[in-house]
Design an enzyme around this catalytic site. Structure first.
Site, mmCIF file in Angstrom:
data_model
loop_
_atom_site.group_PDB
_atom_site.id
_atom_site.type_symbol
_atom_site.label_atom_id
_atom_site.label_comp_id
_atom_site.label_asym_id
_atom_site.label_seq_id
_atom_site.Cartn_x
_atom_site.Cartn_y
_atom_site.Cartn_z
ATOM 1 N N LYS A 86 -32.197 42.636 86.069
ATOM 2 C CA LYS A 86 -31.831 42.854 84.769
ATOM 3 C C LYS A 86 -30.164 42.859 84.476
ATOM 4 O O LYS A 86 -29.896 42.271 83.762
ATOM 5 C CB LYS A 86 -32.407 44.443 84.527
ATOM 6 C CG LYS A 86 -31.704 44.859 83.039
ATOM 7 C CD LYS A 86 -32.324 46.314 82.662
ATOM 8 C CE LYS A 86 -31.778 47.408 83.240
ATOM 9 N NZ LYS A 86 -30.526 47.709 82.870
ATOM 10 N N ASN A 87 -29.697 43.442 85.611
ATOM 11 C CA ASN A 87 -28.097 43.778 85.346
ATOM 12 C C ASN A 87 -27.426 42.493 85.938
ATOM 13 O O ASN A 87 -26.134 42.400 85.657
ATOM 14 C CB ASN A 87 -27.816 44.951 86.010
ATOM 15 C CG ASN A 87 -28.136 46.237 85.069
ATOM 16 O OD1 ASN A 87 -28.462 46.122 84.087
ATOM 17 N ND2 ASN A 87 -27.919 47.153 85.893
ATOM 18 N N ILE A 104 -22.049 59.598 88.926
ATOM 19 C CA ILE A 104 -21.591 58.651 88.099
ATOM 20 C C ILE A 104 -21.687 58.922 86.346
ATOM 21 O O ILE A 104 -20.597 58.864 85.638
ATOM 22 C CB ILE A 104 -22.297 57.152 88.197
ATOM 23 C CG1 ILE A 104 -22.396 56.958 89.683
ATOM 24 C CG2 ILE A 104 -21.683 56.143 87.318
ATOM 25 C CD1 ILE A 104 -21.010 56.483 90.406
ATOM 26 N N ASP A 133 -28.882 54.431 89.881
ATOM 27 C CA ASP A 133 -29.892 54.029 89.371
ATOM 28 C C ASP A 133 -31.131 54.135 90.067
ATOM 29 O O ASP A 133 -32.412 54.338 89.454
ATOM 30 C CB ASP A 133 -29.928 52.464 88.911
ATOM 31 C CG ASP A 133 -28.999 52.019 87.898
ATOM 32 O OD1 ASP A 133 -28.589 52.896 87.083
ATOM 33 O OD2 ASP A 133 -28.547 50.879 87.786
ATOM 34 N N ARG A 167 -21.252 57.084 76.205
ATOM 35 C CA ARG A 167 -20.702 56.022 77.307
ATOM 36 C C ARG A 167 -19.612 55.596 76.529
ATOM 37 O O ARG A 167 -19.622 54.428 75.839
ATOM 38 C CB ARG A 167 -21.962 55.288 77.236
ATOM 39 C CG ARG A 167 -22.889 56.004 78.431
ATOM 40 C CD ARG A 167 -23.933 55.062 78.857
ATOM 41 N NE ARG A 167 -23.965 53.995 79.872
ATOM 42 C CZ ARG A 167 -24.724 53.192 80.346
ATOM 43 N NH1 ARG A 167 -26.009 53.498 79.687
ATOM 44 N NH2 ARG A 167 -24.536 52.465 81.222
ATOM 45 N N ARG A 181 -38.059 48.348 78.993
ATOM 46 C CA ARG A 181 -37.176 47.608 78.858
ATOM 47 C C ARG A 181 -36.487 47.101 80.107
ATOM 48 O O ARG A 181 -35.526 46.146 80.020
ATOM 49 C CB ARG A 181 -36.076 48.324 77.814
ATOM 50 C CG ARG A 181 -35.085 49.331 78.489
ATOM 51 C CD ARG A 181 -34.383 50.031 77.537
ATOM 52 N NE ARG A 181 -33.535 51.266 78.073
ATOM 53 C CZ ARG A 181 -32.413 50.836 79.104
ATOM 54 N NH1 ARG A 181 -32.179 49.558 79.155
ATOM 55 N NH2 ARG A 181 -31.841 51.969 79.598
ATOM 56 N N CYS A 196 -28.895 54.067 75.932
ATOM 57 C CA CYS A 196 -29.814 55.094 76.564
ATOM 58 C C CYS A 196 -28.887 56.277 76.655
ATOM 59 O O CYS A 196 -27.515 56.399 76.366
ATOM 60 C CB CYS A 196 -30.360 54.701 77.835
ATOM 61 S SG CYS A 196 -28.959 54.395 79.122
#
Ligand code: EPU
Length: 419
Positions: free
Chosen positions: A22-23, A328, A306, A123, A399, A116
């Protein structure tokens, strides 16, 4: 709202194939803007976040032809300098369009990116804005958006005071077309960054050092476009490995790159979770008992934030006490309250640290998925738990994980998706 109903403690076994990262997908789609030629992207995950990124680029004027797990993007007709507010302000990765658009058009308007719930204060994007200013752009804060414009952009030296993945990628992409030499220091080193730089270099960019803390870019006038094969999603790989370990299942994870989760695999070796691995597969071997192990999340190649949530589920099944430190994101441990509701013995020391005592029996509950990675952790906990778990707001899972219901069913999970 769709939800998952999961009946736990079913035996899982078989093969699960990892999709494209995804990233990586969320960066290569905006990178298409850097060239006037047509790019082909393969191994594209079919997930909501990718749909949104494609919607944004189409809104800007690009033409796309989408295949099952691929897309061709033709960008030569892009002429807008404004990101669509209704998409961008709900989607954090929309910020990835800003660097390429600034470099290409010397002007871009965009809302504060939404998304999110994991970071404090919505953020921040201060590092991006500072970087764009260093390139010579003026940053104007308008009523509901930022407006960047520049008569002339130039290469710059920029030091990231906080290591940022999307910050590194954004400035690296922009610098590709900005005249002069750019030196970025204290960069993130995630494999997706190196993959993006390798692709751009093949198309004529001059980027050195991606995958290390110092990246040097010599701006070029234009780049070509070609084929980008998205690398395997290392967070999916880690999530499935943790799912297998927590549910004590024999699962082979295919089309993955175990090297990209070396930190997790090293911990598995230390705590006695058994596995075998090859170049592009990982076989998890059911392990009845294993030791606890404390972690602190860290930029790559350290323990990924993650994977903090699925790892916490594993620690509820370890024989002893572990400390999980989230370094993080400020709000990324709050989800553990749901795990406590399922029966886990968790003490929150402060918003950055929880202590977990295992092993505990988890019980099915009605829960709400707060974000993507906490969502997959709740799915793993539900697969491990006694009884039935209902997980609401599964948009936050889907997602990022393609057809998770179908793939888990194929392993023998009792999971139903209810609209
Ligand atoms: N930060 C700032 N200012 C900025 C940008 C970031 O202070 O301008 C801070 C953040 O608040 C955070 C830290 O820097 O505390 C690191 O955040 P980073 O910028 O690295 O995160 P990101 O680039 O927004 C990417 C992934 C995340 C992943 C993180 C860390 C994408 C699209 N997202 O986010 O992925 O957690 O790096 O590895 O690449 C996910 O996939 O679930 C996900 C959240």
């Amino acid at each position: 709202m769709p939800k998952f109903i999961i009946t736990g403690q079913k035996t899982l076994s078989g093969e699960i194939r990892v999709g494209g990262a995804k990233n990586a997908a969320l960066k290569i789609i905006p990178a298409a803007i850097l060239s006037n030629e047509t790019i082909t992207i393969n191994n594209l995950p079919n997930i909501e976040d990718v749909d949104k990124a494609l919607e944004v680029i189409v809104d800007l004027g690009a033409k796309i032809r989408r295949g099952k797990n691929s897309v061709e993007i033709e960008t030569k007709n892009i002429n807008k300098i404004e990101l669509p507010a209704k998409l961008a302000d709900k989607f954090r990765a929309s910020i990835m369009f800003v660097g390429p658009m600034l470099a290409k058009f010397k002007e871009v308007r965009f809302p504060h990116p939404g998304g999110c719930v994991i970071g404090a204060g919505g953020r921040p994007i201060d590092l991006f804005l500072e970087g764009f200013e260093a390139f010579g752009a003026e940053v104007i804060t308008e009523k509901n958006c930022y407006h960047l414009k520049a008569k002339k952009l130039h290469g710059a030296n920029y030091f990231f005071t906080t290591v940022s993945v999307t910050g590194t990628e954004n400035l690296m992409m922009a610098a590709t077309l900005i005249p002069g030499k750019t030196v970025l220091k204290n960069c993130a080193m995630e494999p997706e960054i190196e993959a993006l730089a390798n692709y751009l270099n093949k198309q004529g960019a001059k980027i050195h050092g991606a995958g290390t803390p110092i990246i040097t870019i010599n701006g070029v006038k234009s780049i070509k476009a070609g084929t980008f094969n998205i690398i395997p999603d290392r967070i999916e790989t880690g999530s499935f490995a943790l799912m297998a370990a927590a549910t004590k299942s024999e699962i082979t994870i295919t089309k993955c790159n175990p090297e990209h989760i070396a930190c997790l695999l090293t911990i598995f070796e230390k705590i006695g979770v058994q596995f075998k691995k090859g170049k592009d597969w990982l076989k998890m071997i059911p392990t009845k008992t294993f030791l606890p192990y404390s972690i602190k999340t860290h930029e790559y190649p350290g323990f990924p934030t993650d994977l903090q949530s699925p790892y916490a589920v594993l620690m509820t099944q370890a024989s002893g006490t572990s400390l999980i430190q989230e370094a993080i994101y400020d709000r990324r441990l709050l989800w553990t309250d749901y795990l406590s509701q399922m029966g886990a013995k968790i003490t929150m020391c402060d918003p950055h640290r929880v202590v977990i005592n295992g092993p505990t029996t988890l019980y099915g509950k009605r829960l709400i998925s707060p974000d993507l990675r906490a969502g997959i952790a709740l799915v793993i906990a539900a697969l491990q738990a006694k009884g039935v778990t209902e997980i609401d707001n599964i948009y936050q899972i889907e997602r990022g994980y393609e057809n998770i219901e179908g793939r888990l069913k194929a392993l023998g999970a009792d999971i139903k998706r209810i609209d």
